[in-house]
Scaffold this active site. Structure first.
Site, short mmCIF file in Angstrom:
data_model
loop_
_atom_site.label_atom_id
_atom_site.label_comp_id
_atom_site.label_asym_id
_atom_site.label_seq_id
_atom_site.Cartn_x
_atom_site.Cartn_y
_atom_site.Cartn_z
N HIS A 1 -10.24 -5.46 -3.11
CA HIS A 1 -8.91 -5.65 -2.53
C HIS A 1 -9.02 -5.98 -1.06
CE1 HIS A 1 -9.97 -1.35 -2.36
NE2 HIS A 1 -9.35 -1.32 -1.19
N GLN B 1 -14.90 2.22 1.07
CA GLN B 1 -14.05 1.70 -0.01
C GLN B 1 -13.70 2.86 -0.93
OE1 GLN B 1 -15.80 -1.44 -2.35
NE2 GLN B 1 -13.96 -1.71 -3.61
N HIS C 1 -6.93 -5.71 2.38
CA HIS C 1 -5.77 -5.19 3.11
C HIS C 1 -5.23 -6.31 3.99
CE1 HIS C 1 -6.74 -0.79 2.47
NE2 HIS C 1 -7.93 -1.31 2.24
N ASP D 1 0.85 -1.19 0.00
CA ASP D 1 0.00 0.00 0.00
C ASP D 1 0.88 1.25 0.00
OD1 ASP D 1 -3.22 0.53 1.03
OD2 ASP D 1 -1.81 2.20 1.08
N ILE D 2 0.45 2.24 -0.79
CA ILE D 2 1.23 3.47 -0.93
C ILE D 2 1.22 4.30 0.37
CG2 ILE D 2 -0.55 5.02 -1.84
CD1 ILE D 2 1.46 5.65 -4.14
N ASN E 1 -12.89 -3.41 2.66
CA ASN E 1 -13.90 -2.35 2.71
C ASN E 1 -14.80 -2.50 1.49
OD1 ASN E 1 -12.73 -1.18 5.02
ND2 ASN E 1 -11.25 -0.08 3.76
P1 5GP Z 1 -9.80 1.29 0.43
O1 5GP Z 1 -10.11 2.50 1.26
O2 5GP Z 1 -10.42 1.37 -0.94
O3 5GP Z 1 -10.12 0.01 1.14
O4 5GP Z 1 -8.24 1.25 0.27
C1 5GP Z 1 -7.56 1.70 -0.85
C2 5GP Z 1 -6.09 1.65 -0.52
O5 5GP Z 1 -5.37 1.77 -1.73
C3 5GP Z 1 -5.61 2.77 0.40
O6 5GP Z 1 -5.03 2.20 1.56
C4 5GP Z 1 -4.59 3.53 -0.45
O7 5GP Z 1 -3.47 3.95 0.29
C5 5GP Z 1 -4.20 2.51 -1.50
N1 5GP Z 1 -3.83 3.06 -2.79
C6 5GP Z 1 -4.55 3.94 -3.53
N2 5GP Z 1 -3.93 4.21 -4.69
C7 5GP Z 1 -2.78 3.47 -4.69
C8 5GP Z 1 -1.71 3.33 -5.64
O8 5GP Z 1 -1.69 3.93 -6.71
N3 5GP Z 1 -0.70 2.49 -5.29
C9 5GP Z 1 -0.71 1.80 -4.12
N4 5GP Z 1 0.33 0.98 -3.89
N5 5GP Z 1 -1.70 1.90 -3.21
C10 5GP Z 1 -2.72 2.74 -3.49
#
Ligand code: 5GP
Ligand code: ZN
Length: 115
Positions: free
Chosen positions: A102, A96, A104, A33-34, A89
């Protein structure tokens, strides 16, 4: 395999956006994760574009089992032996942010930034 040309995670699968990949096979990709919450924070995703868990049907049961089963293997490989969290999420109320399914997978020694 179905991909959405506007989806950031489909672009990571296709190698069009860089990501620090930890694992890849025919069905799945895992990358760091970034914005990590924990010392090790992976996102484990299906290569096919499935927007959310709501879009999952019985035909995806094996894929979902594969995702969950990979979590402990990846954590062990990365030296995370003290425990980890898994989190999916779903949708707006589930907070989400990226509409490509995805999981985590977060682990490593406490304290963590979040979670
Ligand atoms: P969500 O809130 O959708 O469950 O989580 C999305 C996750 O994707 C976040 O933790 C965010 O930091 C990660 N993320 C979003 N864009 C990128 C990206 O371009 N590269 C990486 N490695 N992670 C990303
Ligand atoms: Zn996608």
């Amino acid at each position: 395999m179905s991909a959405d040309p506007d989806c950031i995670f489909c672009k990571i699968v296709a190698g069009q956006i860089p990501a620090k990949k930890a694992f890849e096979d025919d069905e799945l990709v895992a990358f760091h994760d970034i914005h990590p919450w924990a010392p090790v924070h992976l996102l484990l995703i299906p290569k096919m574009h499935i927007a959310t868990l709501y879009e999952v049907g019985p035909q995806h049961d094996a894929l979902l089992g594969h995702m969950l089963g990979m979590a402990p293997r990846l954590m062990r490989q990365l030296g995370v032996l003290g425990g980890f969290r898994t989190l999916i999420n779903t949708g707006a109320d589930g907070r989400q942010e990226v509409p490509h399914l995805h999981m985590h997978v977060m682990g490593g020694p406490r304290p963590w930034l979040k979670g």
